[in-house]
Design a protein around this motif. Structure first.
Motif, PDB file in Angstrom:
ATOM      1  N   THR A  49       1.270  -4.395   4.867  1.00 53.84           N
ATOM      2  CA  THR A  49       0.559  -5.147   3.831  1.00 53.84           C
ATOM      3  C   THR A  49       1.100  -6.574   3.733  1.00 53.84           C
ATOM      4  O   THR A  49       2.293  -6.768   3.537  1.00 53.84           O
TER       5      THR A  49
ATOM      6  N   THR B 201      -4.080 -13.213   6.498  1.00 53.30           N
ATOM      7  CA  THR B 201      -4.642 -12.154   5.656  1.00 53.30           C
ATOM      8  C   THR B 201      -5.744 -11.373   6.355  1.00 53.30           C
ATOM      9  O   THR B 201      -6.152 -10.322   5.866  1.00 53.30           O
TER      10      THR B 201
ATOM     11  N   GLN C 186       0.802  -1.224   0.000  1.00 54.53           N
ATOM     12  CA  GLN C 186       0.000   0.000   0.000  1.00 54.53           C
ATOM     13  C   GLN C 186       0.833   1.270   0.000  1.00 54.53           C
ATOM     14  O   GLN C 186       0.504   2.226  -0.688  1.00 54.53           O
TER      15      GLN C 186
ATOM     16  N   GLY D 160      -4.355  -9.519  -4.117  1.00 54.89           N
ATOM     17  CA  GLY D 160      -4.688  -8.119  -3.884  1.00 54.89           C
ATOM     18  C   GLY D 160      -3.506  -7.181  -4.020  1.00 54.89           C
ATOM     19  O   GLY D 160      -3.691  -5.967  -4.110  1.00 54.89           O
ATOM     20  N   THR D 161      -2.292  -7.718  -4.064  1.00 50.71           N
ATOM     21  CA  THR D 161      -1.104  -6.879  -4.217  1.00 50.71           C
ATOM     22  C   THR D 161      -0.673  -6.754  -5.675  1.00 50.71           C
ATOM     23  O   THR D 161       0.250  -6.001  -5.986  1.00 50.71           O
TER      24      THR D 161
ATOM     25  N   ASN E 220      -8.730 -12.421   6.510  1.00 48.86           N
ATOM     26  CA  ASN E 220      -9.813 -12.566   5.547  1.00 48.86           C
ATOM     27  C   ASN E 220     -10.310 -14.002   5.521  1.00 48.86           C
ATOM     28  O   ASN E 220      -9.771 -14.866   6.207  1.00 48.86           O
TER      29      ASN E 220
END
Length: 148
Positions: free
Chosen positions: A83, A43, A16, A98-99, A45
């Motif tokens: 991150t 994560t 990020q 996501g990266t 998540n």
């Protein structure tokens, strides 16, 4: 290589804050989704979407921090913004999808550790969906680094 690896074009990504960036040369890669509890916790998540590549194809700008999450695996993350970037085991690195830079193809061919899949995951497509309200977004100032 293992079943599920296909030829992928080169791709890039990063954290990020922009302190860490990676580039992966073209070659075999495998897109998958891991549902194990370790990935869920790493994560924060329900699952970890991952792109697995041979580690020798990765070039870094900046140096990721690592934490040994087990006797065989290390989790890489940005020491500045936190991150989560990857899972490393053996001679491969699995990058968090996501990266990845925008427009990088991601087409999972496997779901792994499905015994830990959260029960509500299948209901996500049944609920209503909405886009971000442009008026609300206009008032938000992002401190994230620009994406490639």
């Amino acid at each position: 290589m293992d079943r599920g690896f296909t030829d992928h074009p080169a791709f890039a990504g990063g954290c990020q804050c922009g302190a860490l960036r990676y580039r992966v040369s073209a070659g075999p890669a495998k897109d998958s989704v891991c549902h194990c509890r370790m990935c869920q916790r790493a994560t924060g998540n329900a699952f970890a979407p991952l792109v697995e590549v041979p580690a020798d194809r990765v070039r870094w700008t900046g140096t990721p921090a690592e934490w040994a999450s087990s006797s065989v695996a290390w989790r890489g993350f940005c020491p500045t913004c936190g991150t989560p970037l990857y899972y490393r085991s053996g001679n491969t690195i699995e990058f968090m999808a996501g990266t990845l830079a925008p427009r990088t193809a991601f087409d999972p061919v496997y779901n792994t550790s499905v015994e830990s899949r959260v029960g509500w995951l299948g209901t996500l497509t049944h609920g209503p969906s909405k886009t971000t309200d442009p008026a609300l977004a206009a008032g938000v100032r992002s401190y994230q680094a620009p994406e490639e």
